[in-house]
Design an enzyme around this catalytic site. Structure first.
Site, PDB file in Angstrom:
ATOM      1  N   ARG A 238      41.799  30.459  42.590  1.00 50.93           N
ATOM      2  CA  ARG A 238      42.809  29.844  41.717  1.00 50.93           C
ATOM      3  C   ARG A 238      42.333  29.894  40.277  1.00 50.93           C
ATOM      4  O   ARG A 238      41.130  29.760  40.019  1.00 50.93           O
ATOM      5  CB  ARG A 238      43.017  28.360  42.060  1.00 50.93           C
ATOM      6  CG  ARG A 238      44.013  28.062  43.156  1.00 50.93           C
ATOM      7  CD  ARG A 238      45.452  28.387  42.755  1.00 50.93           C
ATOM      8  NE  ARG A 238      46.375  28.077  43.825  1.00 50.93           N
ATOM      9  CZ  ARG A 238      46.715  28.932  44.798  1.00 50.93           C
ATOM     10  NH1 ARG A 238      46.217  30.144  44.845  1.00 50.93           N
ATOM     11  NH2 ARG A 238      47.585  28.579  45.729  1.00 50.93           N
ATOM     12  N   GLU A 267      48.466  31.175  34.435  1.00 50.07           N
ATOM     13  CA  GLU A 267      49.158  32.420  34.783  1.00 50.07           C
ATOM     14  C   GLU A 267      50.669  32.188  34.909  1.00 50.07           C
ATOM     15  O   GLU A 267      51.078  31.081  35.267  1.00 50.07           O
ATOM     16  CB  GLU A 267      48.569  33.006  36.076  1.00 50.07           C
ATOM     17  CG  GLU A 267      48.690  32.118  37.287  1.00 50.07           C
ATOM     18  CD  GLU A 267      47.958  32.674  38.501  1.00 50.07           C
ATOM     19  OE1 GLU A 267      46.784  33.081  38.377  1.00 50.07           O
ATOM     20  OE2 GLU A 267      48.580  32.681  39.574  1.00 50.07           O
ATOM     21  N   HIS A 285      47.819  38.151  40.678  1.00 49.50           N
ATOM     22  CA  HIS A 285      47.956  37.211  41.805  1.00 49.50           C
ATOM     23  C   HIS A 285      48.668  37.869  42.995  1.00 49.50           C
ATOM     24  O   HIS A 285      49.700  37.381  43.468  1.00 49.50           O
ATOM     25  CB  HIS A 285      48.681  35.925  41.366  1.00 49.50           C
ATOM     26  CG  HIS A 285      48.379  34.756  42.254  1.00 49.50           C
ATOM     27  ND1 HIS A 285      48.276  33.464  41.812  1.00 49.50           N
ATOM     28  CD2 HIS A 285      48.145  34.689  43.590  1.00 49.50           C
ATOM     29  CE1 HIS A 285      48.015  32.653  42.824  1.00 49.50           C
ATOM     30  NE2 HIS A 285      47.924  33.382  43.928  1.00 49.50           N
TER      31      HIS A 285
HETATM   32  C1  8YV Z   1      50.488  32.940  46.617  1.00 49.27           C
HETATM   33  C2  8YV Z   1      48.325  32.048  47.213  1.00 49.27           C
HETATM   34  O1  8YV Z   1      50.869  31.697  46.946  1.00 49.27           O
HETATM   35  O2  8YV Z   1      48.561  31.390  49.459  1.00 49.27           O
HETATM   36  C3  8YV Z   1      48.129  31.119  48.348  1.00 49.27           C
HETATM   37  O3  8YV Z   1      47.505  30.062  48.127  1.00 49.27           O
HETATM   38  O4  8YV Z   1      47.804  31.847  46.169  1.00 49.27           O
HETATM   39  C4  8YV Z   1      49.198  33.252  47.321  1.00 49.27           C
HETATM   40  O5  8YV Z   1      49.284  33.753  48.563  1.00 49.27           O
HETATM   41  C5  8YV Z   1      51.604  33.844  46.783  1.00 49.27           C
HETATM   42  O6  8YV Z   1      51.909  34.137  45.477  1.00 49.27           O
HETATM   43  C6  8YV Z   1      52.833  33.341  47.489  1.00 49.27           C
HETATM   44  O7  8YV Z   1      53.962  33.485  46.715  1.00 49.27           O
END
Ligand code: 8YV
Length: 329
Positions: A238, A267, A285
């Site tokens: 993150r 972001e 991401h």
């Molecule tokens: C994103 C993620 O959420 O699962 C997570 O924690 O960071 C990713 O997989 C993805 O952008 C889903 O839209």
């Protein structure tokens, strides 16, 4: 009457179809993110919501959502949700662990190789028409095989990366809140280190901890200064776990070799200074973004929502204590 469910962002048609079997669904296939005000209004008459990891859902947003029983996050990380505030209102919270583990591990190994072998930099040079000759000392990088990989946060994804890394003959170190039993360490071929020792000894430092206030700026100037000048930092966890300004300064000054990043502070409006750095590999991401995995994530969130609203325990319930509140137990 069917329960009402809000889907905050665009999902696959099949996800909407599964939900529509059970619910009146309000979707957002236009994919314009809802503001907090939008969310508050739209949740007022909903029983459930499929949230993306970019939707902030806290006590304020659900203050008027008296029917809301479940927030099903489409993602494994859930720092976008105020779980304590939702639990206090008896709202179930779910996420999508497991289904994205292998895809995220694939992408993460890709970042390691790209950073060590300067793939982004080399491709940019080639596309710019600047490849003039083949010579011995051209684009020299670091080897991945035989390097020491230090994984910070040795959960499902960390262990999936470890399996891949052992195929590359990497030496494995890990740091984790909880040290694994010796038999598990032996199984993964990974040796435990405190964070500072891991930073000092690793050729590749990889961050895979879930975000929480405790790990905010876990890697700042002081931690970066412990790393080898030849080391690479990889973050797929993150934004906010790394102090991006401190990392940019370290990359500019070549205090570390390179970084490979899939996540950033603020972001998608990442610090523009990253863009000028040849020794930064940057992806937007997308670590979980293989088509089957994104389908599986949306499907898992839908199934969590259906279970929660049809009287079953959702498979990935993060706050089981709310069940006791519901039954009055
Ligand atoms: C994103 C993620 O959420 O699962 C997570 O924690 O960071 C990713 O997989 C993805 O952008 C889903 O839209």
């Amino acid at each position: 009457m069917k329960p009402r469910v809000l889907v905050c962002r665009e999902v696959f048609d099949e996800t909407l179809a599964i939900l529509a079997e059970h619910f009146h669904v309000e979707s957002n296939q236009g994919d314009q993110p809802f503001t907090a005000t939008d969310l508050r209004q739209r949740l007022a008459d909903k029983d459930g919501v499929l949230a993306s990891t970019t939707d902030r859902i806290d006590g304020d947003v659900v203050a008027g959502a008296t029917r809301l029983k479940v927030v099903a996050n489409v993602g494994v990380g859930y720092n976008n949700l105020d779980v304590a505030a939702l639990s206090a209102r008896g709202i179930m919270v779910t996420n999508t662990p497991g289904v994205l583990t292998e895809s995220v591990a694939d992408h993460t190994m890709g970042l390691v190789i790209a950073a060590c072998r300067r793939m982004g930099e080399a491709e940019r040079l080639l596309r710019a028409g600047q490849w003039q000759r083949v010579y011995l000392k051209f684009m020299l990088g670091a080897d991945v095989h035989g390097a020491t990989l230090g994984i910070v946060g040795f959960g499902r994804i960390g262990q999936a990366v470890a399996r891949r890394a052992s195929g590359f003959g990497m030496k494995l170190l890990y740091s984790n809140r909880r040290r694994l039993p010796p038999a598990e360490e032996a199984l993964h071929g990974a040796a435990y280190r405190g964070l500072h020792d891991l930073l000092r000894e690793s050729d590749v430092v990889m961050l895979l901890v879930p975000y929480s206030a405790e790990v905010h700026y876990m890697i700042g100037a002081a931690e970066l200064s412990l790393m080898k000048p030849t080391a690479v930092l990889v973050n797929v966890a993150r934004g906010g776990i790394v102090d991006d300004a401190a990392l940019i300064a370290a990359l500019k000054a070549r205090r570390i070799r390179a970084a490979a990043l899939d996540v950033f502070e603020n972001e998608p409006a990442l610090n523009p200074d990253f863009l000028a750095l040849d020794n930064a590999v940057l992806t937007p991401h997308i670590a979980s973004a293989s088509e089957p995995t994104r389908r599986a994530m949306a499907d898992t969130a839908a199934r969590n929502c259906i279970a929660a609203l049809t009287g079953s325990t959702p498979p990935h319930l993060l706050n089981p204590e709310v069940l006791a509140q519901r039954t009055g137990a």
